[in-house]
Design a protein around this motif. Sequence first.
Motif, PDB file in Angstrom:
ATOM      1  N   ALA A   2       0.829  -1.195   0.000  1.00 37.74           N
ATOM      2  CA  ALA A   2       0.000   0.000   0.000  1.00 37.74           C
ATOM      3  C   ALA A   2       0.868   1.251   0.000  1.00 37.74           C
ATOM      4  N   THR A   3       0.209   2.413  -0.122  1.00 38.53           N
ATOM      5  CA  THR A   3       0.935   3.681  -0.074  1.00 38.53           C
ATOM      6  C   THR A   3       1.099   4.105   1.383  1.00 38.53           C
ATOM      7  N   PRO A   4       2.048   5.006   1.682  1.00 42.67           N
ATOM      8  CA  PRO A   4       2.202   5.473   3.060  1.00 42.67           C
ATOM      9  C   PRO A   4       0.934   6.095   3.645  1.00 42.67           C
ATOM     10  N   ALA A   5       0.073   6.666   2.807  1.00 40.21           N
ATOM     11  CA  ALA A   5      -1.166   7.280   3.295  1.00 40.21           C
ATOM     12  C   ALA A   5      -2.239   6.237   3.605  1.00 40.21           C
ATOM     13  N   ALA A   6      -2.117   5.057   3.034  1.00 38.90           N
ATOM     14  CA  ALA A   6      -3.103   3.988   3.246  1.00 38.90           C
ATOM     15  C   ALA A   6      -2.372   2.683   3.546  1.00 38.90           C
ATOM     16  N   LEU A  28      -2.857   0.068  20.338  1.00 38.85           N
ATOM     17  CA  LEU A  28      -1.992   0.477  19.236  1.00 38.85           C
ATOM     18  C   LEU A  28      -2.777   0.532  17.926  1.00 38.85           C
ATOM     19  N   ALA A  29      -3.647  -0.455  17.706  1.00 42.17           N
ATOM     20  CA  ALA A  29      -4.451  -0.467  16.486  1.00 42.17           C
ATOM     21  C   ALA A  29      -5.366   0.754  16.426  1.00 42.17           C
ATOM     22  N   GLU A  30      -5.977   1.104  17.543  1.00 44.93           N
ATOM     23  CA  GLU A  30      -6.848   2.275  17.567  1.00 44.93           C
ATOM     24  C   GLU A  30      -6.058   3.555  17.285  1.00 44.93           C
ATOM     25  N   THR A  31      -4.871   3.651  17.877  1.00 45.05           N
ATOM     26  CA  THR A  31      -4.039   4.840  17.701  1.00 45.05           C
ATOM     27  C   THR A  31      -3.581   4.985  16.254  1.00 45.05           C
ATOM     28  N   TYR A  36      -4.113   6.982  10.439  1.00 43.94           N
ATOM     29  CA  TYR A  36      -4.193   6.626   9.013  1.00 43.94           C
ATOM     30  C   TYR A  36      -5.624   6.218   8.681  1.00 43.94           C
ATOM     31  N   PRO A  37      -6.502   7.204   8.425  1.00 45.59           N
ATOM     32  CA  PRO A  37      -7.922   6.900   8.186  1.00 45.59           C
ATOM     33  C   PRO A  37      -8.165   6.028   6.965  1.00 45.59           C
ATOM     34  N   ARG A  38      -7.205   5.921   6.068  1.00 44.80           N
ATOM     35  CA  ARG A  38      -7.363   5.065   4.876  1.00 44.80           C
ATOM     36  C   ARG A  38      -6.610   3.750   5.038  1.00 44.80           C
ATOM     37  N   GLY A  39      -6.051   3.513   6.207  1.00 41.91           N
ATOM     38  CA  GLY A  39      -5.278   2.305   6.426  1.00 41.91           C
ATOM     39  C   GLY A  39      -6.142   1.089   6.682  1.00 41.91           C
ATOM     40  N   SER A  40      -5.522  -0.082   6.620  1.00 45.14           N
ATOM     41  CA  SER A  40      -6.158  -1.356   6.954  1.00 45.14           C
ATOM     42  C   SER A  40      -5.298  -2.032   8.010  1.00 45.14           C
ATOM     43  N   PHE A  53     -13.912  -7.237  23.502  1.00 44.14           N
ATOM     44  CA  PHE A  53     -13.453  -5.853  23.416  1.00 44.14           C
ATOM     45  C   PHE A  53     -13.985  -5.180  22.149  1.00 44.14           C
ATOM     46  N   ARG A  54     -14.062  -3.868  22.209  1.00 40.11           N
ATOM     47  CA  ARG A  54     -14.448  -3.104  21.023  1.00 40.11           C
ATOM     48  C   ARG A  54     -13.289  -3.115  20.037  1.00 40.11           C
ATOM     49  N   ILE A  55     -13.572  -3.542  18.822  1.00 38.76           N
ATOM     50  CA  ILE A  55     -12.545  -3.593  17.787  1.00 38.76           C
ATOM     51  C   ILE A  55     -12.502  -2.233  17.090  1.00 38.76           C
ATOM     52  N   PRO A  56     -11.320  -1.618  16.978  1.00 37.02           N
ATOM     53  CA  PRO A  56     -11.238  -0.275  16.382  1.00 37.02           C
ATOM     54  C   PRO A  56     -11.696  -0.266  14.921  1.00 37.02           C
ATOM     55  N   PRO A  57     -12.056   0.892  14.414  1.00 38.76           N
ATOM     56  CA  PRO A  57     -12.464   1.006  13.008  1.00 38.76           C
ATOM     57  C   PRO A  57     -11.359   0.530  12.062  1.00 38.76           C
TER      58      PRO A  57
END
Length: 389
Positions: A2-6, A28-31, A36-40, A53-57
């Motif tokens: 992926a790109t650095p933005a995603a 860490l995943a939430e942070t 990176y709002p376009r990350g996976s 637990f609540r799984i982050p977006p």
Amino acid sequence: MATPAAPKILFYSHDTFGLGNIRRTLLLAETLGAAYPRGSLLIVTGSPMIHAFRIPPRTDYIKLPCIDRTTADRYRPAFLTMQAGEVAAIRRGVLEHSMLAFAPDLMVVDKRAGGIEGELIEPIRALRRRHPLVKLVLGVRDILDEPSKTRDSLKRTRDMAIIARYYDEVWIYGERAIFDAVTEYGFPPDVSAKTRFCGYLKRPTQPPRRHNGPPRVLVTTGGGGDGTDLIEAYLEGLIALPRSVALETTVVFGPQMSLADRARLLDRFAMLADVTFVEFESDLTERYASADIVVSMAGYNTVCELLSCAIRAVLVPRTKPVGEQLLRARLLAARGMFDLVEPSELRPDRLMATVLAALARRPASRTIDLDGLPRIQDRVRALLNGTDT
């Protein structure tokens, strides 16, 4: 890739005893998901409790078969009746397939450079061959175990050689002035050069809630698998108090406390009018805000929460299967941050006397580095962009 933005970010959390590893991984995943709002983001974990637990977006997870730790470096299947070797083969196969198919830009491994009993070594080699640009990071809590035992363990598992060959960085989620893992654990120069002390991981907090009436005590033992003695000692001490001393208490059992232990505690103490019993809550933020003092063990995540909330606390650390809690509690208590009851001194009267003495004092001021999460964001940005800061 992926790109650095995603970016695609993969987390490995082996998970054996307690909730610490998976809670840290989810934080860490939430942070990083927020950065990176376009990350996976993908978590590969052996935690039996991740579903609670609540799984982050934009985060998903793959579940490995559960294993239990019998000693510092020995494990066995937790639920499956298969041979340990068969379960290990399943875990290793799931890991390799997940890592290669997801093709992460960044992989963050929690605590074990080679995974449980080396289960990550071949998958990491395969990932490096197929995706040579992947960045690999080992994340380590402030203290692993007593220095001599940790040095022996790192030698047996050949972790230093694995880090030197395959990893780009080591992140220590602690403050060097409190515990210098590089020195205490004898990191060789090539690993020391890759190591960064990030600071402790600050947790979200709520403003303290004022209330009228007696002091409020929160008793929590994390997962609860070995918390029965602590809870029992506190409640016995509570019963022995004179009528002139009143406390309002909330006891959180934890999801890994056995049904038998839970039933025994309730049979003995459920009649107490000033005690509320809670099975489990994945987020204790509101409980901390309502409490005047916390009685707890000294696991990494619990201590980070207590430091973040700046709340009084009495720590009663566990000593098995590793001694990190006892070492952490002693170091922080020596700096006046918490009160400590040594495990060998856990008696109802001793524990209750410490609680009352702490309540009679103003909360101590604390100077400690809680900027771990912003520094981790900076390190991820540098790694993904191919820069150094």
